[in-house]
Design an enzyme around this catalytic site. Structure first.
Site, PDB file in Angstrom:
ATOM      1  N   LYS A 177      -3.851  -0.783  -6.959  1.00 28.25           N
ATOM      2  CA  LYS A 177      -4.873   0.021  -6.265  1.00 28.25           C
ATOM      3  C   LYS A 177      -4.559   1.470  -6.593  1.00 28.25           C
ATOM      4  O   LYS A 177      -3.482   1.963  -6.244  1.00 28.25           O
ATOM      5  CB  LYS A 177      -4.801  -0.230  -4.761  1.00 28.25           C
ATOM      6  N   SER A 183     -10.250   3.641  -6.365  1.00 28.33           N
ATOM      7  CA  SER A 183     -10.879   4.314  -5.219  1.00 28.33           C
ATOM      8  C   SER A 183     -11.855   5.399  -5.667  1.00 28.33           C
ATOM      9  O   SER A 183     -12.496   6.049  -4.841  1.00 28.33           O
ATOM     10  CB  SER A 183      -9.802   4.916  -4.310  1.00 28.33           C
ATOM     11  N   ASP A 231       0.861  -1.184   0.000  1.00 30.69           N
ATOM     12  CA  ASP A 231       0.000   0.000   0.000  1.00 30.69           C
ATOM     13  C   ASP A 231       0.896   1.233   0.000  1.00 30.69           C
ATOM     14  O   ASP A 231       2.028   1.193  -0.516  1.00 30.69           O
ATOM     15  CB  ASP A 231      -1.005  -0.055   1.171  1.00 30.69           C
ATOM     16  N   ASP A 232       0.424   2.319   0.546  1.00 30.19           N
ATOM     17  CA  ASP A 232       1.131   3.606   0.434  1.00 30.19           C
ATOM     18  C   ASP A 232       2.513   3.555   1.121  1.00 30.19           C
ATOM     19  O   ASP A 232       2.788   2.666   1.924  1.00 30.19           O
ATOM     20  CB  ASP A 232       0.257   4.695   1.084  1.00 30.19           C
ATOM     21  N   ASP A 264     -12.458   4.693   4.781  1.00 27.78           N
ATOM     22  CA  ASP A 264     -11.461   3.682   5.184  1.00 27.78           C
ATOM     23  C   ASP A 264     -11.912   2.914   6.412  1.00 27.78           C
ATOM     24  O   ASP A 264     -12.412   3.503   7.380  1.00 27.78           O
ATOM     25  CB  ASP A 264     -10.141   4.377   5.566  1.00 27.78           C
ATOM     26  N   ARG A 289     -13.431   0.804  -4.207  1.00 25.52           N
ATOM     27  CA  ARG A 289     -13.842   1.264  -2.883  1.00 25.52           C
ATOM     28  C   ARG A 289     -14.969   2.273  -3.068  1.00 25.52           C
ATOM     29  O   ARG A 289     -14.945   3.076  -3.998  1.00 25.52           O
ATOM     30  CB  ARG A 289     -12.652   1.940  -2.191  1.00 25.52           C
ATOM     31  N   ASP A 311      -5.497   5.133  -5.891  1.00 27.74           N
ATOM     32  CA  ASP A 311      -6.211   5.996  -4.949  1.00 27.74           C
ATOM     33  C   ASP A 311      -6.536   7.340  -5.615  1.00 27.74           C
ATOM     34  O   ASP A 311      -6.137   7.587  -6.757  1.00 27.74           O
ATOM     35  CB  ASP A 311      -5.342   6.166  -3.691  1.00 27.74           C
TER      36      ASP A 311
HETATM   37  C1  GLA Z   1      -6.466   6.191   1.517  1.00 29.02           C
HETATM   38  C2  GLA Z   1      -7.012   4.808   1.214  1.00 29.02           C
HETATM   39  C3  GLA Z   1      -6.462   3.809   2.203  1.00 29.02           C
HETATM   40  C4  GLA Z   1      -4.956   3.807   2.136  1.00 29.02           C
HETATM   41  C5  GLA Z   1      -4.416   5.208   2.380  1.00 29.02           C
HETATM   42  C6  GLA Z   1      -2.920   5.285   2.145  1.00 29.02           C
HETATM   43  O1  GLA Z   1      -6.920   6.689   2.728  1.00 29.02           O
HETATM   44  O2  GLA Z   1      -8.418   4.797   1.245  1.00 29.02           O
HETATM   45  O3  GLA Z   1      -6.971   2.512   1.935  1.00 29.02           O
HETATM   46  O4  GLA Z   1      -4.532   3.302   0.892  1.00 29.02           O
HETATM   47  O5  GLA Z   1      -5.038   6.150   1.516  1.00 29.02           O
HETATM   48  O6  GLA Z   1      -2.426   6.569   2.356  1.00 29.02           O
END
Ligand code: GLA
Length: 406
Positions: A154, A188, A78-79, A217, A213, A156
């Protein structure tokens, strides 16, 4: 900006939409975000920081702890995996300290375990954590991910606007297709549209994205899980109807095995994510999973409901105060049904449910083979006017599976 938008618009016309053949059933795997966040402090916290070591460890455990055999196959970064700057060619670079071998090497490692690697980027100028976004680099980034052997993206939507997303997410879908490498595309996009109080065009989104999504979150709490279930129960915009092979709504990560949920609440998350045909992407420390949580995560009956090949998203069919009834048709001939009695009350005593089958929509006069949803225990052959008796714990669930065997 106008030039950009026109470019996106023409790409959109060129795009045939999503044609990667992926996510025929909801994807299953592990992802770092909810549990590990943006912990980049490898000096003081080497075992829990976002690093190649973390993803390798989790890949190892998916295999050795039996998760892979149950269908969990994605290891998703992820991030916070990047350097703060692109390189001189404009390419993304993984943090040189924390990912010393780079993402291609990590992908090779994950593939050697029979697993797949997912990665995170953002359509805007920056990721939500402040790392370089894909704005103006969509094609380059799609090509970079393909060259690294990435299997899922993913994308975002921080640091961008929902009007741009209308063109940008389809454009990325096009560029991913163009690479020739099938990469599951998680958008997202609708979560941002919903955040701005609008109803997403889910049909359009489903033609470009595999999963998406559409709500806030998930956090490590019952409140958070309950809020997501409420959003999915309301089904504003009928997003449940768009789900099916290749396309799934994503209510966010599985937190069963983390800190915040009681055992009953963990049962609720697994049962409801199964009924909602949700991706099962665990965000937990696979080194420390209590046996009861592991048993839920690996429960064959729940996974079978989740992975049903028809991909129907279950719906809330009744709501009476804190008591809800959800159903999900199973199988192409709709001869099966998983159903859940959900008690969202936290008032102490279990709720006794007595419900005739016909109220669930089970109307076959010959009757149904009825089993308990978590254990597969045979309850009996029940006819439409027969009554199901269930005791449902506070913030708990009772799940049943009915099959018409004819
Ligand atoms: C957003 C996404 C999360 C995650 C964060 C990472 O909030 O919805 O699922 O990936 O960014 O910074």
């Amino acid at each position: 900006m106008i030039v950009r938008v026109l470019l996106f618009a023409s790409l959109c016309v060129m795009s045939r939409g999503l044609d990667n053949g992926l996510a025929l059933t909801p994807p299953m795997g592990w992802v770092s975000w909810e549990r590990y966040r943006c912990n980049i402090d490898c000096e003081n916290d080497p075992d829990n920081c976002i690093s190649e070591q973390l993803y390798m460890t989790m890949a190892d455990l998916l295999v050795s702890e039996g998760y892979k055999d149950k269908g969990y196959e994605y290891v998703n970064i992820d991030d916070c995996w990047m350097e703060k700057q692109r390189d001189a060619n404009g390419s993304l670079v993984a943090d040189r300290q924390r990912f010393p071998h780079g993402i291609k090497w990590l992908a090779d490692y994950v593939h050697s375990k029979g697993l797949k690697l997912g990665i995170y980027e953002d359509f805007g100028t920056f990721t939500c954590g402040g790392y370089p976004g894909s704005k103006f680099y969509l094609q380059e980034d799609a090509e970079t991910f393909a060259s690294w052997g990435v299997d899922m993206l993913k994308l975002d939507g921080c640091y961008s606007g929902i009007d741009d997303m209308e063109y940008g997410y389809p454009a990325m879908s096009f560029f991913l297709n163009q690479t020739g490498r099938p990469m599951l595309y998680s958008c997202s996009w609708p979560a941002y549209v919903v955040f701005y109080g609008k109803i997403p065009d889910y049909k359009k989104i489903a033609s470009y994205c595999n999963i998406w999504r559409n709500y806030a979150d998930i956090q490590d709490s019952w409140d958070s899980v309950r809020g997501i279930i409420e959003f999915y129960g309301n089904d504003t915009g009928n997003f449940s109807l768009v789900a099916g092979p290749g396309n799934y709504n994503d209510p966010d990560m599985i937190i069963v095995g983390d800190y915040g949920l009681s055992y009953d609440q963990q049962r609720v998350q697994m049962a409801m994510w199964a009924i909602m045909s949700a991706p099962l992407l665990m965000s937990i420390d696979l080194r420390n999973v209590k046996p009861e949580a592991k048993a839920l995560l690996q429960n064959d009956y729940l996974i079978r409901v989740n992975q049903d090949s028809h991909g129907t998203q279950g719906k809330r069919i009744m709501k009476n105060g804190a008591m809800e009834v959800w159903t999900k048709n199973l199988g192409f001939d709709d001869k099966g049904m998983a159903f859940a009695f959900l008690n969202l009350n936290d008032g102490g005593a279990p709720f006794e449910v007595r419900m005739p089958l016909y109220q669930l929509g089970l109307n076959e006069a010959e009757g149904y083979n009825m089993t308990e949803g978590f254990t597969g225990k045979f309850i009996g052959v029940l006819k439409p006017h027969d009554i199901i008796n269930a005791s449902v714990d506070p913030s708990g669930v009772w799940m049943g599976i009915a099959y018409f065997d004819c």
